[in-house]
Structures are given as C-alpha cells and as structure tokens.
Design an enzyme around this catalytic site. Sequence first.
Site, mmCIF file in Angstrom:
data_model
loop_
_atom_site.group_PDB
_atom_site.id
_atom_site.type_symbol
_atom_site.label_atom_id
_atom_site.label_comp_id
_atom_site.label_asym_id
_atom_site.label_seq_id
_atom_site.Cartn_x
_atom_site.Cartn_y
_atom_site.Cartn_z
ATOM 1 N N TYR A 177 -11.381 -11.028 8.025
ATOM 2 C CA TYR A 177 -12.123 -10.070 7.210
ATOM 3 C C TYR A 177 -13.179 -10.781 6.395
ATOM 4 C CZ TYR A 177 -9.893 -11.559 2.824
ATOM 5 O OH TYR A 177 -9.489 -12.283 1.731
ATOM 6 N N GLU A 183 -7.654 -24.204 -4.416
ATOM 7 C CA GLU A 183 -8.437 -23.049 -4.844
ATOM 8 C C GLU A 183 -7.533 -22.040 -5.527
ATOM 9 O OE1 GLU A 183 -10.191 -21.436 -1.307
ATOM 10 O OE2 GLU A 183 -8.297 -21.374 -0.228
ATOM 11 N N LEU A 232 -11.243 -22.046 1.374
ATOM 12 C CA LEU A 232 -12.181 -21.116 1.985
ATOM 13 C C LEU A 232 -13.601 -21.514 1.580
ATOM 14 C CD1 LEU A 232 -12.261 -18.342 3.565
ATOM 15 C CD2 LEU A 232 -12.676 -17.324 1.316
#
Length: 324
Positions: free
Chosen positions: A66, A221, A245
């Site tokens: 996504y 993260e 990411l």
Amino acid sequence: MRYEANCRSKDNSKVRYNTNTRKATAWRAKGEAMKNAAYYNGTISAIEDIKVPLEDRAVYFGDGVYDVAFCHNGKPFLIDEHFDRFYNSCRLVRIDFPYTREQLLEIITDLISRLDDRSDVLIYWQASRGTAPRNHPFPENSKANLLMYVKPKKITKLDVPMKLHTVDDIRYEMCNVKTINLIPNILAAQAAIDAGCDEAVQIRRRLFEEDGTEYRDVVTEGAHTNISILKNGEFITAPLGHFILPGIARSHLIGLCRENGIPVVERYITRAELADADEIMISSTTTLVRRACELDGAPVGGRDTVLFDRIQQLYVEKLDRDCI
C-alpha cells in the site's frame, strides 16, 4: 455505483477504471458531495459501502502492499515519489500490478473531486495479489486487486510535541516494503498508547548489515513514522536499507537540510544517543515533522529549538509551495 471502462496499460493488458466523466459530472452536478469516497476494482462508493471479497488475498494473508499520500489545497503532495515507492513495493513482493501511474492518478483525482471538503485529504491505496481460494503459493491467472479511498484529514498540530515510547523491533528484514501486513507495527503503536504516549520508537537489539557490520541497541523507525535527531547542529537519521521504510518526508527533510547548509549524517542512532539528542524529530506523510518532548517518561529535546523550527518551516513552505 459502478463505472467500468476498458483501457490498455503499458503492458497492453486490460484495466477497468472510471472514465465515464459524463456520468460522474452529472452525478456531482446534483450536489451529492461525499464525506469520503472509495474504489475497489471499478466500483465507487462511500468507504462504509465498499465490499471486498472474502477470498481477496489481502483478507486472509495480508498479501499486498500500500501507500499513503496527502492532498493539500486540492493537490496531491509529492505524489510521484509515493508512486515510485508503491511500484517498488509491488516489484519487491512480485505483485504484477496492471494500472499505470496515469490511471492511478486519474482515479485519485476523480475520488477527490467527489468530496465535500477537498482542502486537506488523506489518500490511501493498496494492491493485493488477487482473489483466489486460500493457498500460500501465488494463485494462477489471478489479477491484482486495487482498493483506494480518500477522506478529509487536517494537518496535525505541528507545534504540539510528541511523547515517545521505546519497544523492541521484532519485525523481519523487509521493512523497506510498504506491506499491509503490519502486526508488529500495530503492537508497537498500541504499546505506545498503553504507555500514554503518541508514538513508538522501534529499537533493534542486534542488527547486521549486508556487509556483515553489526550494530547493537539502535533505532530503526517509529510504528508509522521515521525517527531522526538533531545533535550539535547535524541532522542524523538511520540509513536506507532493509530495516526502515524509505519515508518520503524523511527524504525531503534530508534534501532541504542539504540545500540550506545543514549537515546531514545517515547512520544508526543508539538508544543512548536518542535520549541525549538535542531534538528528536518525527516525520511522515501525515505527521509532516514534529519534535518530541518525552521519551519513556523522561523529558528530552528542547536544546535546539531554533534549528528544529527552521527545518520544520522549510518543510511546511515546501508543502505550501508545491500545492498552490
């Protein structure tokens, strides 16, 4: 309400999407603006009315990827970079996604045009591997499914600092893929909420890079953000790779810093360095960029508010400039 049309993608495969602008224009002319709008394989309706088949592989495997983008003043922000990341995620998990960028953008634009509030809008879309009986290997002759929705979302209050809570990073080594399979992130986000905080900071106790270099007790993260710090006038953030990411906001913060003479260091940050940072910075598509005031119940940051405010302002100015 279903709009179907046949078009040809770059690989000459047939794709269904909404191109019936006459019907769409007439529909909007009636004043039937929507609070939100969603799309699934050619069907358009409100989010709460969209139906997804039980055998969509997103349902029972989380077999999909996504992306999320932000629309400001009616214009999608940094949409090309979001498309780059989305198509790269499809490639990495071997989903044969048949829609072109132009077709995706057309659907996004159409959905946004249906909203009664188009000032600030969240854009979400995902591709699953298709619809087929449950079986782990890739299904044969199954086309990827596209689900998308848009809904109003105001920019977060950028002047309100965030409280952070550290958790062990228990994810696998495909964190660079924006997969819909997010159980570790969900658990991390809930741990932060349970601790009375706004966001989690994921920390790997041991991390091995491809060249064999070992790191211990380092920040990767957040549950749904990138984490960076300011220290001695430098912007420091984890390097790209399999463990974070590739955040779009992170990338542009790096670019803005370099353009404005602010030193950038891409390396892992230890837990101790995080606690001792001049400022901890949290960034994402919807968070934009905010600072932290608390880490695991202890006060942090507040030592270089001038530099933080400058970087935040540079990013907000870019948002306003690109979305005129």
